[in-house]
Design a protein around this motif. Sequence first.
Motif, PDB file in Angstrom:
ATOM      1  N   VAL A  97      11.874   0.385  -4.801  1.00 40.73           N
ATOM      2  CA  VAL A  97      11.469   1.067  -3.572  1.00 40.73           C
ATOM      3  C   VAL A  97      11.823   0.271  -2.314  1.00 40.73           C
ATOM      4  O   VAL A  97      12.004   0.852  -1.242  1.00 40.73           O
ATOM      5  CB  VAL A  97       9.947   1.357  -3.606  1.00 40.73           C
ATOM      6  CG1 VAL A  97       9.478   2.026  -2.345  1.00 40.73           C
ATOM      7  CG2 VAL A  97       9.605   2.204  -4.815  1.00 40.73           C
ATOM      8  N   ASN A  98      11.949  -1.015  -2.396  1.00 36.53           N
ATOM      9  CA  ASN A  98      12.147  -1.850  -1.216  1.00 36.53           C
ATOM     10  C   ASN A  98      13.293  -1.394  -0.312  1.00 36.53           C
ATOM     11  O   ASN A  98      13.151  -1.469   0.912  1.00 36.53           O
ATOM     12  CB  ASN A  98      12.328  -3.310  -1.632  1.00 36.53           C
ATOM     13  CG  ASN A  98      12.177  -4.245  -0.468  1.00 36.53           C
ATOM     14  OD1 ASN A  98      11.248  -4.126   0.323  1.00 36.53           O
ATOM     15  ND2 ASN A  98      13.088  -5.188  -0.359  1.00 36.53           N
TER      16      ASN A  98
ATOM     17  N   GLN B  79       0.828  -1.198   0.000  1.00 36.73           N
ATOM     18  CA  GLN B  79       0.000   0.000   0.000  1.00 36.73           C
ATOM     19  C   GLN B  79       0.869   1.257   0.000  1.00 36.73           C
ATOM     20  O   GLN B  79       0.552   2.236  -0.674  1.00 36.73           O
ATOM     21  CB  GLN B  79      -0.942   0.009   1.206  1.00 36.73           C
ATOM     22  CG  GLN B  79      -2.051  -1.005   1.110  1.00 36.73           C
ATOM     23  CD  GLN B  79      -2.835  -1.114   2.397  1.00 36.73           C
ATOM     24  OE1 GLN B  79      -2.283  -1.038   3.496  1.00 36.73           O
ATOM     25  NE2 GLN B  79      -4.147  -1.297   2.257  1.00 36.73           N
ATOM     26  N   VAL B  80       1.962   1.233   0.758  1.00 35.22           N
ATOM     27  CA  VAL B  80       2.890   2.376   0.763  1.00 35.22           C
ATOM     28  C   VAL B  80       3.465   2.569  -0.630  1.00 35.22           C
ATOM     29  O   VAL B  80       3.519   3.687  -1.147  1.00 35.22           O
ATOM     30  CB  VAL B  80       4.022   2.172   1.799  1.00 35.22           C
ATOM     31  CG1 VAL B  80       5.110   3.217   1.628  1.00 35.22           C
ATOM     32  CG2 VAL B  80       3.472   2.205   3.214  1.00 35.22           C
ATOM     33  N   ILE B  81       3.894   1.499  -1.276  1.00 35.30           N
ATOM     34  CA  ILE B  81       4.482   1.594  -2.611  1.00 35.30           C
ATOM     35  C   ILE B  81       3.472   2.144  -3.605  1.00 35.30           C
ATOM     36  O   ILE B  81       3.782   3.058  -4.377  1.00 35.30           O
ATOM     37  CB  ILE B  81       5.026   0.225  -3.070  1.00 35.30           C
ATOM     38  CG1 ILE B  81       6.234  -0.159  -2.207  1.00 35.30           C
ATOM     39  CG2 ILE B  81       5.415   0.255  -4.545  1.00 35.30           C
ATOM     40  CD1 ILE B  81       6.716  -1.581  -2.414  1.00 35.30           C
ATOM     41  N   ARG B  82       2.238   1.627  -3.590  1.00 39.27           N
ATOM     42  CA  ARG B  82       1.212   2.097  -4.540  1.00 39.27           C
ATOM     43  C   ARG B  82       0.832   3.549  -4.299  1.00 39.27           C
ATOM     44  O   ARG B  82       0.612   4.298  -5.233  1.00 39.27           O
ATOM     45  CB  ARG B  82      -0.025   1.217  -4.458  1.00 39.27           C
ATOM     46  CG  ARG B  82       0.112  -0.082  -5.204  1.00 39.27           C
ATOM     47  CD  ARG B  82      -1.210  -0.788  -5.397  1.00 39.27           C
ATOM     48  NE  ARG B  82      -1.843  -1.149  -4.137  1.00 39.27           N
ATOM     49  CZ  ARG B  82      -1.676  -2.307  -3.519  1.00 39.27           C
ATOM     50  NH1 ARG B  82      -0.901  -3.228  -4.049  1.00 39.27           N
ATOM     51  NH2 ARG B  82      -2.284  -2.571  -2.383  1.00 39.27           N
ATOM     52  N   ARG B  83       0.749   3.962  -3.019  1.00 42.59           N
ATOM     53  CA  ARG B  83       0.294   5.316  -2.708  1.00 42.59           C
ATOM     54  C   ARG B  83       1.379   6.369  -2.903  1.00 42.59           C
ATOM     55  O   ARG B  83       1.134   7.418  -3.486  1.00 42.59           O
ATOM     56  CB  ARG B  83      -0.196   5.384  -1.263  1.00 42.59           C
ATOM     57  CG  ARG B  83      -0.716   6.772  -0.900  1.00 42.59           C
ATOM     58  CD  ARG B  83      -1.162   6.880   0.517  1.00 42.59           C
ATOM     59  NE  ARG B  83      -2.371   6.092   0.732  1.00 42.59           N
ATOM     60  CZ  ARG B  83      -3.072   6.140   1.856  1.00 42.59           C
ATOM     61  NH1 ARG B  83      -2.683   6.912   2.847  1.00 42.59           N
ATOM     62  NH2 ARG B  83      -4.154   5.395   1.982  1.00 42.59           N
ATOM     63  N   TYR B  84       2.589   6.115  -2.415  1.00 38.71           N
ATOM     64  CA  TYR B  84       3.627   7.137  -2.387  1.00 38.71           C
ATOM     65  C   TYR B  84       4.685   6.994  -3.470  1.00 38.71           C
ATOM     66  O   TYR B  84       5.439   7.933  -3.709  1.00 38.71           O
ATOM     67  CB  TYR B  84       4.297   7.160  -1.012  1.00 38.71           C
ATOM     68  CG  TYR B  84       3.324   7.456   0.096  1.00 38.71           C
ATOM     69  CD1 TYR B  84       2.740   8.708   0.203  1.00 38.71           C
ATOM     70  CD2 TYR B  84       2.959   6.484   1.012  1.00 38.71           C
ATOM     71  CE1 TYR B  84       1.839   8.992   1.208  1.00 38.71           C
ATOM     72  CE2 TYR B  84       2.053   6.752   2.026  1.00 38.71           C
ATOM     73  CZ  TYR B  84       1.501   8.005   2.111  1.00 38.71           C
ATOM     74  OH  TYR B  84       0.598   8.276   3.110  1.00 38.71           O
ATOM     75  N   PHE B  85       4.754   5.847  -4.114  1.00 42.95           N
ATOM     76  CA  PHE B  85       5.749   5.623  -5.162  1.00 42.95           C
ATOM     77  C   PHE B  85       5.101   5.028  -6.406  1.00 42.95           C
ATOM     78  O   PHE B  85       5.533   3.975  -6.893  1.00 42.95           O
ATOM     79  CB  PHE B  85       6.855   4.684  -4.651  1.00 42.95           C
ATOM     80  CG  PHE B  85       7.540   5.167  -3.403  1.00 42.95           C
ATOM     81  CD1 PHE B  85       8.545   6.107  -3.476  1.00 42.95           C
ATOM     82  CD2 PHE B  85       7.165   4.687  -2.152  1.00 42.95           C
ATOM     83  CE1 PHE B  85       9.184   6.565  -2.330  1.00 42.95           C
ATOM     84  CE2 PHE B  85       7.787   5.129  -1.001  1.00 42.95           C
ATOM     85  CZ  PHE B  85       8.808   6.072  -1.085  1.00 42.95           C
ATOM     86  N   PRO B  86       4.060   5.677  -6.937  1.00 43.61           N
ATOM     87  CA  PRO B  86       3.379   5.108  -8.108  1.00 43.61           C
ATOM     88  C   PRO B  86       4.323   5.036  -9.303  1.00 43.61           C
ATOM     89  O   PRO B  86       5.136   5.928  -9.523  1.00 43.61           O
ATOM     90  CB  PRO B  86       2.221   6.074  -8.356  1.00 43.61           C
ATOM     91  CG  PRO B  86       2.673   7.366  -7.757  1.00 43.61           C
ATOM     92  CD  PRO B  86       3.548   6.995  -6.585  1.00 43.61           C
ATOM     93  N   GLY B  87       4.221   3.972 -10.025  1.00 43.18           N
ATOM     94  CA  GLY B  87       5.060   3.804 -11.208  1.00 43.18           C
ATOM     95  C   GLY B  87       6.427   3.219 -10.911  1.00 43.18           C
ATOM     96  O   GLY B  87       7.177   2.923 -11.832  1.00 43.18           O
ATOM     97  N   CYS B  88       6.768   3.072  -9.642  1.00 48.50           N
ATOM     98  CA  CYS B  88       8.053   2.476  -9.273  1.00 48.50           C
ATOM     99  C   CYS B  88       7.843   1.008  -8.928  1.00 48.50           C
ATOM    100  O   CYS B  88       6.845   0.641  -8.310  1.00 48.50           O
ATOM    101  CB  CYS B  88       8.653   3.185  -8.063  1.00 48.50           C
ATOM    102  SG  CYS B  88       9.122   4.879  -8.376  1.00 48.50           S
ATOM    103  N   GLY B  89       8.769   0.201  -9.299  1.00 51.81           N
ATOM    104  CA  GLY B  89       8.677  -1.222  -9.011  1.00 51.81           C
ATOM    105  C   GLY B  89       9.055  -1.542  -7.573  1.00 51.81           C
ATOM    106  O   GLY B  89       9.701  -0.753  -6.879  1.00 51.81           O
TER     107      GLY B  89
END
Length: 69
Positions: free
Chosen positions: A30-31, A16-26
């Motif tokens: 981001v990990n 959810q953090v990745i989808r909300r704050y880092f859209p378009g990043c794999g």
Amino acid sequence: MSEPSITNTELLTKMQVIRRYFPGCGYNTVNPVFYENDFPKLIIPGKKRPLYPAPEVEKWIHNHTVYGF
């Protein structure tokens, strides 16, 4: 303005953090952010994975954003 209480703080999963704050990043891009020493996380006893408080994640991103390089 008062501090947000834990009862109304939105807790997010890693995805959810990745989808909300880092859209378009794999995920692999981001990990590494989640392993920063000061990245906010809440570890609940008995759960395998931590949760991330949305307001604290937003504050962390704001404090670690670099402009003009």
